[in-house]
Design an enzyme around this catalytic site. Structure first.
Site, PDB file in Angstrom:
ATOM      1  N   GLY A  80       5.126  -1.548   2.765  1.00 36.22           N
ATOM      2  CA  GLY A  80       5.502  -2.642   1.868  1.00 36.22           C
ATOM      3  C   GLY A  80       6.110  -3.770   2.689  1.00 36.22           C
ATOM      4  CB  SER A  81       9.213  -4.000   4.752  1.00 33.56           C
ATOM      5  OG  SER A  81      10.033  -3.476   3.750  1.00 33.56           O
ATOM      6  CD  GLU A 128       7.928 -11.593  -5.408  1.00 32.52           C
ATOM      7  OE1 GLU A 128       7.363 -12.556  -5.793  1.00 32.52           O
ATOM      8  OE2 GLU A 128       7.838 -10.511  -5.994  1.00 32.52           O
ATOM      9  CB  THR A 150       3.986  -6.574 -10.956  1.00 26.95           C
ATOM     10  OG1 THR A 150       4.956  -5.938 -10.134  1.00 26.95           O
ATOM     11  CG2 THR A 150       4.617  -6.989 -12.268  1.00 26.95           C
ATOM     12  CD  GLU A 207      -2.933  -1.166   2.282  1.00 27.68           C
ATOM     13  OE1 GLU A 207      -2.920  -0.235   3.125  1.00 27.68           O
ATOM     14  OE2 GLU A 207      -3.793  -2.064   2.259  1.00 27.68           O
ATOM     15  CB  ALA A 235      18.907  -6.712   0.576  1.00 29.78           C
ATOM     16  CB  ILE A 295      33.663  -4.425 -19.108  1.00 27.08           C
ATOM     17  CG1 ILE A 295      34.384  -5.169 -17.984  1.00 27.08           C
ATOM     18  CG2 ILE A 295      34.092  -4.953 -20.480  1.00 27.08           C
ATOM     19  CD1 ILE A 295      34.083  -6.658 -17.912  1.00 27.08           C
ATOM     20  CG  HIS A 296      29.687  -2.259 -22.117  1.00 30.00           C
ATOM     21  ND1 HIS A 296      29.606  -3.395 -21.350  1.00 30.00           N
ATOM     22  CD2 HIS A 296      29.086  -2.571 -23.291  1.00 30.00           C
ATOM     23  CE1 HIS A 296      28.979  -4.336 -22.025  1.00 30.00           C
ATOM     24  NE2 HIS A 296      28.663  -3.874 -23.209  1.00 30.00           N
TER      25      HIS A 296
HETATM   26  C1  FAD Z   1       8.575  -2.259  -9.685  1.00 26.14           C
HETATM   27  C2  FAD Z   1       7.921  -2.778  -8.454  1.00 26.14           C
HETATM   28  C3  FAD Z   1       6.950  -3.768  -8.554  1.00 26.14           C
HETATM   29  C4  FAD Z   1       6.288  -4.226  -7.403  1.00 26.14           C
HETATM   30  N1  FAD Z   1       5.296  -5.172  -7.526  1.00 26.14           N
HETATM   31  C5  FAD Z   1       4.547  -5.505  -6.445  1.00 26.14           C
HETATM   32  C6  FAD Z   1       3.401  -6.366  -6.566  1.00 26.14           C
HETATM   33  O1  FAD Z   1       3.119  -6.893  -7.637  1.00 26.14           O
HETATM   34  N2  FAD Z   1       2.624  -6.574  -5.462  1.00 26.14           N
HETATM   35  C7  FAD Z   1       2.913  -6.031  -4.256  1.00 26.14           C
HETATM   36  O2  FAD Z   1       2.184  -6.274  -3.296  1.00 26.14           O
HETATM   37  N3  FAD Z   1       4.012  -5.224  -4.085  1.00 26.14           N
HETATM   38  C8  FAD Z   1       4.821  -4.957  -5.156  1.00 26.14           C
HETATM   39  N4  FAD Z   1       5.922  -4.112  -5.008  1.00 26.14           N
HETATM   40  C9  FAD Z   1       6.189  -3.512  -3.714  1.00 26.14           C
HETATM   41  C10 FAD Z   1       7.412  -4.093  -3.029  1.00 26.14           C
HETATM   42  O3  FAD Z   1       7.136  -5.393  -2.574  1.00 26.14           O
HETATM   43  C11 FAD Z   1       7.800  -3.136  -1.905  1.00 26.14           C
HETATM   44  O4  FAD Z   1       8.268  -1.945  -2.517  1.00 26.14           O
HETATM   45  C12 FAD Z   1       8.863  -3.719  -1.007  1.00 26.14           C
HETATM   46  O5  FAD Z   1       8.326  -4.779  -0.244  1.00 26.14           O
HETATM   47  C13 FAD Z   1       9.438  -2.674  -0.052  1.00 26.14           C
HETATM   48  O6  FAD Z   1       8.417  -1.970   0.605  1.00 26.14           O
HETATM   49  P1  FAD Z   1       8.425  -0.367   0.652  1.00 26.14           P
HETATM   50  O7  FAD Z   1       8.650   0.114  -0.738  1.00 26.14           O
HETATM   51  O8  FAD Z   1       7.183   0.068   1.337  1.00 26.14           O
HETATM   52  O9  FAD Z   1       9.687  -0.002   1.501  1.00 26.14           O
HETATM   53  P2  FAD Z   1       9.715   0.100   3.099  1.00 26.14           P
HETATM   54  O10 FAD Z   1       9.084  -1.100   3.698  1.00 26.14           O
HETATM   55  O11 FAD Z   1       9.198   1.428   3.505  1.00 26.14           O
HETATM   56  O12 FAD Z   1      11.282   0.049   3.365  1.00 26.14           O
HETATM   57  C14 FAD Z   1      12.146   1.187   3.167  1.00 26.14           C
HETATM   58  C15 FAD Z   1      13.569   0.791   3.582  1.00 26.14           C
HETATM   59  O13 FAD Z   1      13.597   0.416   4.953  1.00 26.14           O
HETATM   60  C16 FAD Z   1      14.129  -0.904   5.097  1.00 26.14           C
HETATM   61  N5  FAD Z   1      13.424  -1.569   6.185  1.00 26.14           N
HETATM   62  C17 FAD Z   1      12.077  -1.626   6.391  1.00 26.14           C
HETATM   63  N6  FAD Z   1      11.805  -2.329   7.502  1.00 26.14           N
HETATM   64  C18 FAD Z   1      12.987  -2.746   8.000  1.00 26.14           C
HETATM   65  C19 FAD Z   1      13.373  -3.532   9.141  1.00 26.14           C
HETATM   66  N7  FAD Z   1      12.461  -4.059   9.981  1.00 26.14           N
HETATM   67  N8  FAD Z   1      14.691  -3.764   9.347  1.00 26.14           N
HETATM   68  C20 FAD Z   1      15.627  -3.271   8.492  1.00 26.14           C
HETATM   69  N9  FAD Z   1      15.327  -2.506   7.398  1.00 26.14           N
HETATM   70  C21 FAD Z   1      14.026  -2.277   7.165  1.00 26.14           C
HETATM   71  C22 FAD Z   1      13.876  -1.576   3.767  1.00 26.14           C
HETATM   72  O14 FAD Z   1      14.773  -2.671   3.544  1.00 26.14           O
HETATM   73  C23 FAD Z   1      14.111  -0.421   2.802  1.00 26.14           C
HETATM   74  O15 FAD Z   1      15.485  -0.272   2.587  1.00 26.14           O
HETATM   75  C24 FAD Z   1       6.634  -3.702  -6.135  1.00 26.14           C
HETATM   76  C25 FAD Z   1       7.657  -2.718  -6.051  1.00 26.14           C
HETATM   77  C26 FAD Z   1       8.290  -2.262  -7.173  1.00 26.14           C
HETATM   78  C27 FAD Z   1       9.351  -1.211  -7.037  1.00 26.14           C
END
Ligand code: FAD
Length: 391
Positions: free
Chosen positions: A135-136, A374, A162, A131, A377, A348-349
């Site tokens: 995301g995470s 998904e 996606t 949303e 890292a 390399i390019h």
């Molecule tokens: C091109 C694209 C396609 C996508 N397709 C889909 C899809 O089909 N369906 C869907 O549901 N989602 C989709 N996503 C969403 C994607 O799964 C999320 O962007 C991803 O899970 C990260 O969530 P966020 O962007 O809210 O980042 P956040 O959760 O806000 O994280 C921001 C940063 O904080 C770090 N972080 C967050 N929590 C912690 C923690 N507890 N400990 C350490 N570090 C942390 C993260 O690693 C990141 O570096 C897509 C994203 C992109 C870019």
């Protein structure tokens, strides 16, 4: 074919499927990718051919019209597709996750209703957890479904789907009991028309999100405003299981993100090797300067290591064992290595790597997506670390 990314112990059928897809990539995807990507155009002709090849039903059971193949076969196909153009693998990946969720968590009626048409590619799946605000942290989602007789009314906003426009079925995670934490989340199978605008009453796909790479495949928002869904569309028929169903889906999805990383890295390596043999400086091909040769050696080692780890994670799932640790490791390793191999190939390019005329420029914009999708890292490392402690 070089000796990199060989997979031992495949059946004749698996070898034939992978060889067919490799030939398809060489003949029909690689030559078309640059123009389609520049125009950010949906690769309809490629998708039509993938339907003909049966790729949308690769892992759907034969009883439902699919090919009934293993996760390993699927991952090897994704690796080949991504070597051609990562966006093409994105088109099948969400479809595959939704088909997996319906196969393993759907009711018999839901399986019979959706899987045969998913196998042909007539029904195409997207999945939606993320949303605008999260995301995470999946448990923080705010989209809500409230029961009203034999229907549910859904309100809220979803982000980053996606295939959000091209799909006609969206597996959507919402809250049905906000006080119950993970147990208060439910997955709905939401039918809709493909396209943008109001795609069902009270359901809107506002437009395509503009991205740095991963073009061609549509990524969208999805807005629910009083959208009504029959209670029979609850995945598995009962509330409260959505979080676990989605986590199962993304776990197999992680093997596929790893496979994508392997395919993109492989292509970057091929391009780097080819360029290093042809480009001359100081009277000899740059491949003969030790700094460049060492770079190629590091790239090839990473390409090989990521492939073998991805294969191991897929085989473990196929054998019926839990593979969250291996899938997390494979996804983490393959996506980090992919980014590094792409950057080395870019170096390399020389200056030409910065030109949009060269394929490595596209790969450079695509690789970062694998670090996020998904599960980032950091999230993979949390999964890996917790699992290690639990053991
Ligand atoms: C091109 C694209 C396609 C996508 N397709 C889909 C899809 O089909 N369906 C869907 O549901 N989602 C989709 N996503 C969403 C994607 O799964 C999320 O962007 C991803 O899970 C990260 O969530 P966020 O962007 O809210 O980042 P956040 O959760 O806000 O994280 C921001 C940063 O904080 C770090 N972080 C967050 N929590 C912690 C923690 N507890 N400990 C350490 N570090 C942390 C993260 O690693 C990141 O570096 C897509 C994203 C992109 C870019």
């Amino acid at each position: 074919m070089s000796r990199l990314q060989q997979t031992h112990g495949l059946s004749d059928e698996q070898r034939e499927i992978v060889a067919t897809v490799r030939a398809f990539v060489d003949k029909e995807i690689l030559p078309a990718a640059a123009d389609l990507e520049r125009a950010d155009e949906y690769p309809q002709a490629i998708v039509d051919r993938m339907r003909e090849l049966g790729l949308f039903g690769l892992m759907i059971g034969t009883g439902h019209g699919g090919l009934g193949e293993s996760l390993l076969t699927y991952a090897l196909v994704v690796e080949e597709l991504s070597r051609g153009w990562m966006s093409v693998s994105g088109i099948v990946n969400t479809h595959f996750i939704v088909a997996w969720m319906i196969t393993h968590h759907g009711t018999p009626e839901q399986r019979d209703h959706y899987l045969p048409r998913m196998a042909t590619g007539e029904v195409r799946g997207a999945f939606s957890m993320s949303e605008p605000g999260c995301g995470s942290d999946v448990s923080a989602i705010r989209t809500r479904a409230v029961r009203d007789g034999d229907q549910y009314v859904i309100d809220g906003q979803k982000m980053w789907l996606t295939n959000g426009a091209s799909a006609n079925l969206v597996a959507t995670l919402v809250k049905t009991d906000p006080a119950a934490g993970h147990q208060g989340m439910t997955t709905f199978l939401v039918d809709k028309e493909p396209g943008f605008g109001e795609v069902a009453p009270g359901l809107t796909v506002p437009g395509k999100i503009s991205k740095m790479g991963y073009k061609g495949v549509d990524t969208t928002e999805l807005v629910f405003a009083g959208h009504r869904v029959p209670a029979a569309q609850v995945l598995g028929g009962a509330e409260g299981r959505g979080f676990y169903q989605m986590m199962d889906g993304v776990e197999v999805g992680r093997v596929n993100v790893a496979a994508r990383g392997c395919g993109v890295a492989r292509r970057a390596y091929e391009l780097g090797l080819d360029y290093a043999r042809r480009r001359e400086t100081f009277g000899r091909p740059i491949a003969e300067h030790q700094a460049v040769l060492f770079r190629l050696a590091e790239m090839a080692t990473k390409v090989e290591a990521a492939h073998q780890m991805m294969v191991m994670a897929a085989r473990r799932k196929d054998s019926g064992e839990r593979n969250d640790l291996e899938a997390g490791m494979a996804k983490y390793l393959a996506s980090e290595y992919c980014k590094e191999v792409v950057e080395d190939s870019f170096r390399i390019h020389g200056g030409y790597g910065y030109s949009t005329e060269y394929e490595i420029e596209r790969l450079y914009r695509e690789a970062p997506m694998l670090l996020i999708g998904e599960g980032t890292a950091d999230i993979q490392k949390m999964i890996i670390g917790r699992r290690l402690l639990a053991e």
